[in-house]
Design a protein around this motif. Sequence first.
Motif, PDB file in Angstrom:
ATOM      1  N   MET A 185       1.254  -1.681  12.621  1.00 18.08           N
ATOM      2  CA  MET A 185       2.363  -1.395  11.706  1.00 18.08           C
ATOM      3  C   MET A 185       3.260  -0.312  12.314  1.00 18.08           C
ATOM      4  SD  MET A 185       0.294  -1.234   8.086  1.00 18.08           S
ATOM      5  CE  MET A 185      -1.003  -2.426   7.727  1.00 18.08           C
ATOM      6  N   SER A 186       4.550  -0.455  12.096  1.00 15.72           N
ATOM      7  CA  SER A 186       5.488   0.542  12.612  1.00 15.72           C
ATOM      8  C   SER A 186       5.352   1.844  11.836  1.00 15.72           C
ATOM      9  CB  SER A 186       6.924   0.021  12.500  1.00 15.72           C
ATOM     10  OG  SER A 186       7.292  -0.092  11.129  1.00 15.72           O
ATOM     11  N   SER A 187       5.751   2.929  12.455  1.00 15.10           N
ATOM     12  CA  SER A 187       5.683   4.235  11.793  1.00 15.10           C
ATOM     13  C   SER A 187       6.595   4.263  10.568  1.00 15.10           C
ATOM     14  CB  SER A 187       6.061   5.347  12.766  1.00 15.10           C
ATOM     15  OG  SER A 187       7.346   5.105  13.321  1.00 15.10           O
ATOM     16  N   GLU A 188       7.726   3.520  10.648  1.00 10.76           N
ATOM     17  CA  GLU A 188       8.658   3.479   9.507  1.00 10.76           C
ATOM     18  C   GLU A 188       8.006   2.783   8.303  1.00 10.76           C
ATOM     19  OE1 GLU A 188      10.976   3.843  13.223  1.00 10.76           O
ATOM     20  OE2 GLU A 188       9.399   2.483  12.549  1.00 10.76           O
ATOM     21  N   PHE A 189       7.297   1.675   8.579  1.00  7.84           N
ATOM     22  CA  PHE A 189       6.619   0.945   7.502  1.00  7.84           C
ATOM     23  C   PHE A 189       5.519   1.806   6.880  1.00  7.84           C
ATOM     24  CE2 PHE A 189       3.168  -1.818   6.003  1.00  7.84           C
ATOM     25  CZ  PHE A 189       3.846  -2.639   5.111  1.00  7.84           C
ATOM     26  N   LYS A 190       4.730   2.468   7.718  1.00  5.75           N
ATOM     27  CA  LYS A 190       3.649   3.329   7.223  1.00  5.75           C
ATOM     28  C   LYS A 190       4.200   4.451   6.352  1.00  5.75           C
ATOM     29  CE  LYS A 190       0.406   2.712  11.064  1.00  5.75           C
ATOM     30  NZ  LYS A 190      -0.237   3.413  12.213  1.00  5.75           N
ATOM     31  N   GLU A 191       5.310   5.033   6.782  1.00  4.55           N
ATOM     32  CA  GLU A 191       5.888   6.144   6.023  1.00  4.55           C
ATOM     33  C   GLU A 191       6.435   5.653   4.676  1.00  4.55           C
ATOM     34  OE1 GLU A 191       7.205  10.026   5.070  1.00  4.55           O
ATOM     35  OE2 GLU A 191       5.649   9.175   6.354  1.00  4.55           O
ATOM     36  N   ALA A 192       7.072   4.478   4.678  1.00  4.10           N
ATOM     37  CA  ALA A 192       7.577   3.916   3.419  1.00  4.10           C
ATOM     38  C   ALA A 192       6.429   3.652   2.452  1.00  4.10           C
ATOM     39  CB  ALA A 192       8.354   2.636   3.693  1.00  4.10           C
ATOM     40  N   CYS A 193       5.314   3.131   2.956  1.00  2.77           N
ATOM     41  CA  CYS A 193       4.139   2.866   2.113  1.00  2.77           C
ATOM     42  C   CYS A 193       3.547   4.162   1.578  1.00  2.77           C
ATOM     43  CB  CYS A 193       3.078   2.108   2.903  1.00  2.77           C
ATOM     44  SG  CYS A 193       3.494   0.382   3.235  1.00  2.77           S
ATOM     45  N   ARG A 194       3.555   5.210   2.437  1.00  2.00           N
ATOM     46  CA  ARG A 194       3.008   6.500   2.003  1.00  2.00           C
ATOM     47  C   ARG A 194       3.842   7.097   0.873  1.00  2.00           C
ATOM     48  NH1 ARG A 194       3.824  11.643   2.237  1.00  2.00           N
ATOM     49  NH2 ARG A 194       5.772  11.410   3.393  1.00  2.00           N
ATOM     50  N   ILE A 195       5.158   7.032   1.017  1.00  2.00           N
ATOM     51  CA  ILE A 195       6.060   7.585   0.000  1.00  2.00           C
ATOM     52  C   ILE A 195       5.912   6.836  -1.322  1.00  2.00           C
ATOM     53  CG2 ILE A 195       8.488   7.876  -0.636  1.00  2.00           C
ATOM     54  CD1 ILE A 195       9.041   8.366   2.382  1.00  2.00           C
ATOM     55  N   LEU A 196       5.796   5.508  -1.225  1.00  2.00           N
ATOM     56  CA  LEU A 196       5.678   4.681  -2.432  1.00  2.00           C
ATOM     57  C   LEU A 196       4.244   4.633  -2.976  1.00  2.00           C
ATOM     58  CD1 LEU A 196       7.923   1.698  -1.309  1.00  2.00           C
ATOM     59  CD2 LEU A 196       8.432   3.294  -3.177  1.00  2.00           C
ATOM     60  N   LYS A 197       3.301   5.205  -2.209  1.00  2.00           N
ATOM     61  CA  LYS A 197       1.872   5.220  -2.582  1.00  2.00           C
ATOM     62  C   LYS A 197       1.328   3.789  -2.750  1.00  2.00           C
ATOM     63  CE  LYS A 197       2.249   9.709  -4.870  1.00  2.00           C
ATOM     64  NZ  LYS A 197       2.092  10.483  -6.123  1.00  2.00           N
ATOM     65  N   ILE A 198       1.697   2.942  -1.787  1.00  2.00           N
ATOM     66  CA  ILE A 198       1.209   1.556  -1.809  1.00  2.00           C
ATOM     67  C   ILE A 198      -0.243   1.532  -1.343  1.00  2.00           C
ATOM     68  CG2 ILE A 198       1.440  -0.727  -0.741  1.00  2.00           C
ATOM     69  CD1 ILE A 198       4.457  -0.264  -0.659  1.00  2.00           C
TER      70      ILE A 198
END
Length: 334
Positions: free
Chosen positions: A295-308
Amino acid sequence: MLKDKTLLNLKDKKNLLAFSGGADSTALFFLLLKHNIPFDIAIVDYGIREQSKEEVAYARELSQTHNLRCHIFKAPKIEQNFEAKAREIRYAFFEELIKEHGYENLLTAHHLGDRFEWMLMQFCKGAGCAEIAGMRSIQNREFYKLVRPLLHLDKKELLAYLHANEKEYFEDESNLDEDIKRNSFRHNYSMPLLEKYLSGIKKSFDYIDEDRAELIEEIEIKSINELAYFKSSKNQRTDIFVIDKYLKSKLYILSANERELLKSQKTLVVGRKFVVNQDKDFVFIAPYITNESPMSSEFKEACRILKIEPKLRPYLHKDKEAFHTVTKILNSTS
């Protein structure tokens, strides 16, 4: 014998009858003809009994006689867990036909005995009112309706109809095998009780259906590709009932233990096939993916922010459209 409400739902629609050549589906075949309901038939040949060739020939003969389309599927050999695998094969075939030919309703010949048998089995495994209520005469699936027109009729009533009208049907000898749990319940418990208390059991199911309509909230399940989601009812029992209903449409039946775990765990992987994530406002159900791609770092960060939920991320990484939908949902609730 068929209820007016059921006939209204079938009239002027494209209907597909799941046919086997047995007493139940044969009775339904001729009852549909009697009421001028348009339909085609579909039959699966599992190739495990010599008689199955005769059943397929009978399906062909009936369809030709009455100018119906007959869809036939020769199933691959099933090595183990026959009942579950056969059901999976059967419904995959039916749903493929529904998509290809635009059928609106799938008709099955489940009757009162099947429903009562299911209820007793659920009761003995440990279940609540929603699960015990079991089968419904009309049930919305993702892209069609599952209709059970015989659910109010006992097997003896169907046999009496066939004999009175001199209609041919086949007996499946495997139904006599009491090593199969379902058959054991049927012969030792449900059939003797139906024999003795038929009118009372019919009335009880009428009451159960009325109660379910009052107590169980109808929740719309939305989907995008292989991701399903719905807004939580804030009632745990109702949410679990909806999860169970959706997974059944995907040919997976929750175990009693999995239902219990859903009460205490926010996220659960079931059958190593699906991940169920109960967010505070929404419930998400997706295929469970283990062989995830990086997974890209951008995708991981978006998931972290959204608490997916981490177990949900591999599928969302694979399906960008589903990820976009989940992002919109979670942003709107934050």
